[in-house]
Design a protein around this motif. Structure first.
Motif: not given
Length: 255
Positions: A113-115, A192-196, A221-227
């Motif tokens: 939520c903070v991110a 909104r997780i794509s806003e991280i 897939a939604a988070v731009p830089a996720c591992t």
């Protein structure tokens, strides 16, 4: 991590935290604290071993107790976004322009939520075993949890012996509210997780975990830089597979 417990009112709720202070050992990221956020039913002491490692490496470490946990106040409201707002308010109270966030389970939801709300604040984001919410009313809650194994039961029992205060201090009134929120669709969070913006490391356990693998792929897939890193243990990776946890997280926080 040995440090004094400080209690401050944040948004009208007294929140307790510990702060290792400015590091003695020089580190390129000395000015970027690591905030470690625990899961439901525990308190900040669950992070002590990892916090000590970070402090020895030269990082400043801040460990809050979430509302309704540890030395923080009990409240009448335990919405997931409020846990995140408390963490963000603590960062503002301490005047932190940039942080690395690590959250387990409910703490993972809080740091996500903070991110989302404050992308410029978060440099690195680590989420450990956050049960992902439903996206719509057509879905069923799917957890991979099975009955706990003997080692997991031993760890849970020994944790109770080591930190009985966490169990005694926990506001059990939040349990029903938390379960209702996990079972209630949260399409806005998914939208909104794509806003991280921060590089994100998501740690999931094995058969004893609480992360739906199909939803996790949607998250990736939604988070731009996720591992994603997978482990063979259950829900508490940093406790049950500490060395593997540290091997995955420490280099990520050094980048």
């Amino acid at each position: 991590m040995e440090s004094t417990v400080i209690r401050v009112p944040l948004g009208g709720v007294p929140i307790a935290y510990r702060d290792s202070g400015r590091p003695v050992v020089p580190h390129p990221l000395s000015e970027v604290p690591v905030l470690l956020v625990h899961g439901m039913g525990g308190d900040g002491h669950t992070w002590d071993r990892f916090a000590d490692r970070l402090v020895r490496s030269g990082r400043r470490v801040i460990i809050p107790d979430l509302r309704g946990h540890g030395r923080s106040a009990h409240t009448d409201s335990y919405r997931f976004d409020e846990f995140g707002a408390d963490v963000a308010r603590l960062c503002d109270h301490l005047g932190l322009p940039t942080v690395d966030l690590v959250g387990h389970s409910l703490g993972g939801y809080a740091v996500s939520c903070v991110a989302i709300e404050r992308p410029a604040l978060v440099r690195r984001l680590v989420i450990e075993e956050q049960p992902l919410p439903l996206r719509s009313g057509d879905e069923q809650v799917t957890l991979t949890r099975r009955l706990p194994s003997l080692p997991e039961l031993w760890h849970a029992t020994s944790s109770l012996v080591r930190h009985p205060r966490a169990v005694l201090a926990f506001d059990r009134a939040m349990t029903r509210t938390a379960l209702e929120q996990f079972r209630k669709p949260n399409p806005e969070w998914w939208e909104r997780i794509s806003e991280i913006a921060a590089p994100t490391l998501f740690l999931r356990g094995g058969p004893g975990g609480m992360v739906d693998p199909a939803k996790l792929e949607l998250f990736r897939a939604a988070v731009p830089a996720c591992t994603i890193e997978a482990f063979t243990c259950g829900h508490s990776i940093h406790r049950d597979r500490y060395r593997e946890f540290a091997t995955a997280v420490l280099p990520f926080l050094r980048d």
